[in-house]
Motif scaffolding. Structure first.
Motif, short mmCIF file in Angstrom:
data_model
loop_
_atom_site.label_atom_id
_atom_site.label_comp_id
_atom_site.label_asym_id
_atom_site.label_seq_id
_atom_site.Cartn_x
_atom_site.Cartn_y
_atom_site.Cartn_z
N ILE A 254 0.83 -1.20 0.00
CA ILE A 254 0.00 0.00 0.00
C ILE A 254 0.86 1.25 0.00
CG2 ILE A 254 -1.67 1.36 1.31
CD1 ILE A 254 -3.00 -1.21 2.17
N LYS A 255 0.62 2.13 -0.95
CA LYS A 255 1.32 3.41 -1.04
C LYS A 255 0.28 4.53 -1.05
CE LYS A 255 4.82 1.17 -3.94
NZ LYS A 255 5.45 1.12 -5.29
N ASN A 256 0.74 5.75 -0.91
CA ASN A 256 -0.17 6.89 -0.95
C ASN A 256 -0.45 7.29 -2.41
OD1 ASN A 256 -0.46 7.11 1.83
ND2 ASN A 256 1.33 8.41 2.03
N TYR A 257 -1.39 6.57 -3.02
CA TYR A 257 -1.72 6.85 -4.41
C TYR A 257 -2.55 8.13 -4.54
CZ TYR A 257 -0.14 2.08 -5.31
OH TYR A 257 0.61 0.94 -5.41
N ALA A 306 -12.58 1.57 -10.96
CA ALA A 306 -11.89 2.07 -9.77
C ALA A 306 -11.83 3.59 -9.81
CB ALA A 306 -10.47 1.49 -9.70
N ALA A 307 -12.22 4.22 -8.71
CA ALA A 307 -12.25 5.68 -8.65
C ALA A 307 -10.85 6.28 -8.53
CB ALA A 307 -13.11 6.14 -7.49
N GLU A 308 -9.90 5.47 -8.11
CA GLU A 308 -8.51 5.92 -7.94
C GLU A 308 -7.61 4.69 -7.87
OE1 GLU A 308 -5.82 7.62 -8.44
OE2 GLU A 308 -6.73 9.42 -7.56
N THR A 309 -6.33 4.87 -8.16
CA THR A 309 -5.37 3.78 -8.04
C THR A 309 -5.24 3.37 -6.57
OG1 THR A 309 -4.12 4.63 -9.93
CG2 THR A 309 -2.96 3.12 -8.45
N GLY A 310 -5.11 2.07 -6.34
CA GLY A 310 -4.97 1.59 -4.97
C GLY A 310 -4.86 0.08 -4.91
N VAL A 311 -4.87 -0.44 -3.69
CA VAL A 311 -4.76 -1.88 -3.45
C VAL A 311 -6.10 -2.42 -2.96
CG1 VAL A 311 -3.62 -3.67 -2.07
CG2 VAL A 311 -2.31 -1.70 -2.88
N VAL A 312 -6.54 -3.51 -3.57
CA VAL A 312 -7.80 -4.15 -3.19
C VAL A 312 -7.60 -4.84 -1.84
CG1 VAL A 312 -9.53 -5.87 -3.80
CG2 VAL A 312 -8.44 -4.51 -5.59
N ILE A 313 -8.36 -4.42 -0.83
CA ILE A 313 -8.22 -5.04 0.50
C ILE A 313 -9.42 -5.93 0.83
CG2 ILE A 313 -6.65 -3.31 1.47
CD1 ILE A 313 -9.06 -1.93 2.75
N VAL A 314 -10.52 -5.75 0.11
CA VAL A 314 -11.68 -6.64 0.26
C VAL A 314 -12.23 -6.92 -1.14
CG1 VAL A 314 -14.04 -6.89 1.12
CG2 VAL A 314 -12.30 -5.82 2.57
N ALA A 315 -12.48 -8.19 -1.43
CA ALA A 315 -13.10 -8.58 -2.71
C ALA A 315 -13.88 -9.86 -2.44
CB ALA A 315 -12.04 -8.78 -3.79
N GLN A 316 -15.06 -9.71 -1.84
CA GLN A 316 -15.83 -10.88 -1.43
C GLN A 316 -17.27 -10.48 -1.13
OE1 GLN A 316 -13.29 -11.35 2.17
NE2 GLN A 316 -15.21 -11.35 3.33
N SER A 317 -18.08 -11.48 -0.84
CA SER A 317 -19.45 -11.23 -0.45
C SER A 317 -19.49 -10.87 1.03
CB SER A 317 -20.29 -12.49 -0.70
OG SER A 317 -21.63 -12.29 -0.35
N TRP A 318 -20.32 -9.85 1.36
CA TRP A 318 -20.38 -9.44 2.76
C TRP A 318 -21.78 -8.93 3.12
CZ3 TRP A 318 -16.88 -10.35 6.47
CH2 TRP A 318 -17.14 -9.81 7.73
N SER A 319 -22.52 -9.72 3.85
CA SER A 319 -23.79 -9.38 4.45
C SER A 319 -24.64 -8.48 3.56
CB SER A 319 -23.56 -8.74 5.82
OG SER A 319 -24.75 -8.71 6.56
N GLY A 320 -25.14 -7.35 4.11
CA GLY A 320 -26.03 -6.49 3.36
C GLY A 320 -25.41 -5.91 2.11
N TYR A 321 -24.09 -5.84 2.05
CA TYR A 321 -23.41 -5.27 0.89
C TYR A 321 -23.39 -6.22 -0.31
CZ TYR A 321 -21.49 -1.47 3.76
OH TYR A 321 -21.33 -0.37 4.56
N CYS A 324 -18.84 -7.37 -2.77
CA CYS A 324 -18.31 -6.06 -2.40
C CYS A 324 -16.81 -5.96 -2.65
CB CYS A 324 -18.62 -5.83 -0.92
SG CYS A 324 -17.92 -4.34 -0.21
N ILE A 325 -16.36 -4.76 -3.05
CA ILE A 325 -14.93 -4.48 -3.23
C ILE A 325 -14.59 -3.24 -2.41
CG2 ILE A 325 -13.13 -3.75 -4.87
CD1 ILE A 325 -14.72 -5.21 -7.06
N ILE A 326 -13.46 -3.29 -1.71
CA ILE A 326 -12.93 -2.09 -1.04
C ILE A 326 -11.50 -1.89 -1.52
CG2 ILE A 326 -12.32 -0.97 1.13
CD1 ILE A 326 -14.51 -2.51 2.50
N ILE A 327 -11.19 -0.67 -1.92
CA ILE A 327 -9.83 -0.33 -2.39
C ILE A 327 -9.22 0.68 -1.43
CG2 ILE A 327 -8.45 0.60 -4.29
CD1 ILE A 327 -10.71 -0.18 -6.19
N ASP A 328 -7.99 0.40 -1.00
CA ASP A 328 -7.22 1.32 -0.15
C ASP A 328 -6.32 2.16 -1.05
OD1 ASP A 328 -5.52 2.59 1.65
OD2 ASP A 328 -5.49 0.88 3.03
N HIS A 329 -6.54 3.47 -1.05
CA HIS A 329 -5.77 4.37 -1.91
C HIS A 329 -4.60 5.02 -1.17
CE1 HIS A 329 -9.06 3.86 -4.74
NE2 HIS A 329 -9.90 4.22 -3.79
N GLY A 330 -4.39 4.62 0.08
CA GLY A 330 -3.33 5.22 0.88
C GLY A 330 -3.81 6.51 1.54
#
Length: 391
Positions: A254-257, A306-321, A324-330
Motif C-alpha cells: 500500500i502506497k499513498n496513491y 476504480a475511482a482511484e489507483t490503490g490496493v484491493v483489500i476486500v473482494a468478497q461477499s459481505w452481508s447487506g453489501y 463487495c470491493i474495497i480499495i485502499d488508496h493510501g
C-alpha cells in the motif's frame, strides 16, 4: 611462534566476518506462501464452477407459487443467514492466512540462520585447508611469557567454543526448519479446507440470489428499489477492511496513491442517482439511519471502475453489501463498491488496480431489491459524503 598466533587471530576474524545476514533466496518463504494461496484459491474456484448446477427455469427456482413481498422478505432473511455463515468462514480464512504468513516469516528467519551457520562452517573448513593444521597445544607451548600464554589460551578457548556453538546451532536450526516446513504444509491444508467450505457457502448464496432475481422480476412493478445494510454489518466489514489493510501495509503493497483532488466516477454508462449520502427512512422497516454511500441505479452487468489507483483489500461477499470491493488508496482513503452481481467481482484481494480500471459489474446482491451500485468513500475508515470527491 608469531605465525601460529597470527593464525589464531585470523581464525577469530573469519568467525566474526562471515556471520552476515542471508538474503540470497530468489523468492522468500512468505512470497512462496502468497503464491501457493493464490493457486489454492484458483483451484477451489474452478472446482466450484465445475460442480455448480445452475437452475435453468423459473420453475426450478420458485415452483408454481405466486411471488409476494412476503416471499421476498423471507428470502432476504434466508440470504442473510447464509451470508453470516459465509462471513464466519471468511473470517476463519483471514485468521488462518495471517497465521500462515507468520509461520512463513519464522521459517524464512530459520532458513537464514541455518544458511549463516552452514557458510560459517564452510569458511572454517576452507581456512583450515589453506593455512594447514595448527596444534593448539603447540600454540600454547610457544608462549614467550605467562601473559602471552594467557592471551593465547583465551584465543584458543574462544575458537573451540565458537566451533562447538556453530555445530550445535546448525543442528538446532536444521530441526527448526524441518518443523516450520511441516507446520506450513499443515496450515496450507487447513486453509485449503476453509477455501472449499467457502466455495460451498458461496454456491448456496448464489443460488438464493438467483432465486431473488426471479422473484423480483415477477413483482418488479409492486416493489420499489430497496437496500438494507445494518450497522452491525457495516461495523464488521470496516473491521475486516482494517485488518486487511494492515496486512497489506505489512507486505509493503500500500502506497499513498491519492494525492488529493477529484476521484474518477465509478460508472461511465448511463445511471440514475437513486439515493444520496445522508439520513433516510427505510421504505420497508421505517427506520431512520445514515445511508453511508451514494446509490447509482444502472442495469445489471454495467461495468464498475476504480475511482482511484490503490490496493484491493476486500473482494468478497459481505452481508447487506452483497458482493463487495474495497480499495485502499493510501493516506487513510478507501472507496467501497457494493451489491455487485454474482461473478461481478473482477479483481482479487491484494491486487493493485489503476484509476479507471474495470473492477466489477453492477448487480443487486445482498440486502438489495434493485440493480444499482452502492458507492462509499471512507476517510480513516469513517464514511464521508462521496459527492465532493466525485467529478
Amino acid at each position: 611462534m608469531k605465525r601460529k598466533f597470527l593464525l589464531l587471530l585470523s581464525m577469530i576474524l573469519v568467525l566474526i566476518l562471515v556471520v552476515q545476514p542471508y538474503d540470497g533466496q530468489a523468492l522468500s518463504e512468505v512470497e512462496k506462501i502468497d503464491k501457493q494461496l493464490k493457486e489454492l484459491k484458483n483451484e477451489m474456484e474452478q472446482t466450484a464452477k465445475n460442480q455448480k448446477n445452475a437452475e435453468k427455469t423459473v420453475k426450478d427456482l420458485t415452483g408454481q407459487k405466486e411471488t409476494t413481498k412476503e416471499d421476498i422478505q423471507a428470502l432476504l432473511s434466508r440470504i442473510d443467514q447464509v451470508q453470516k455463515k459465509l462471513e464466519a468462514t471468511q473470517s476463519n480464512i483471514a485468521v488462518a492466512e495471517e497465521k500462515l504468513f507468520v509461520t512463513g516469516e519464522e521459517l524464512q528467519e530459520a532458513l537464514k540462520q541455518l544458511k549463516n551457520r552452514e557458510e560459517l562452517m564452510d569458511s572454517r573448513v576452507r581456512l583450515a585447508y589453506t593455512t594447514g593444521t595448527a596444534s593448539y597445544l603447540d600454540v600454547l607451548l610457544s608462549s614467550t611469557s605467562f601473559t602471552d600464554f594467557l592471551d593465547r589460551y583465551d584465543a584458543v578457548e574462544s575458537i573451540v567454543t565458537q566451533d562447538r556453538n556453530i555445530a550445535v546451532q546448525k543442528k538446532e536450526y536444521s530441526v527448526e526448519v524441518a518443523g516450520k516446513k511441516a507446520q506450513v504444509e499443515q496450515e496450507l491444508k487447513e486453509v485449503k479446507a476453509l477455501y472449499a467450505e467457502m466455495e460451498n457457502r458461496k454456491a448456496e448464496l448464489e443460488k438464493n440470489e438467483r432465486e431473488k432475481e426471479v422473484m423480483i422480476s415477477q413483482i418488479s412493478k409492486e416493489i420499489e428499489e430497496m437496500e438494507e445494510i445494518s450497522e452491525e454489518s457495516e461495523r464488521q466489514l470496516t473491521e475486516l477492511a482494517k485488518k486487511a489493510s494492515a496486512l497489506e501495509a505489512k507486505k509493503n503493497t500500500i502506497k499513498n496513491y491519492y494525492k488529493g483532488g477529484k476521484l474518477g466516477m465509478p460508472l461511465k454508462s448511463d445511471y440514475r442517482l437513486s439515493s444520496p449520502f445522508g439520513y433516510r427512512t427505510h421504505p420497508i422497516s421505517g427506520k431512520k439511519k445514515l445511508h453511508a454511500g451514494t446509490d447509482f441505479a444502472a442495469p445489471s452487468g454495467t461495468p464498475v471502475y476504480a475511482a482511484e489507483t490503490g490496493v484491493v483489500i476486500v473482494a468478497q461477499s459481505w452481508s447487506g453489501y452483497g458482493n463487495c470491493i474495497i480499495i485502499d488508496h493510501g493516506g487513510g482513503l478507501w472507496t467501497l463498491y457494493g451489491h455487485l452481481k454474482n461473478g461481478g467481482i473482477l479483481v482479487n484481494k491484494g491486487e493493485t488496480v489503476k484509476r479507471g480500471e474495470k473492477i466489477g459489474l453492477v448487480g443487486s446482491t445482498g440486502q438489495s431489491t434493485g440493480n444499482h451500485l452502492h458507492f462509499e468513500v471512507r476517510k480513516n475508515s469513517e464514511p464521508v459524503n462521496p459527492a465532493p470527491y466525485l467529478k
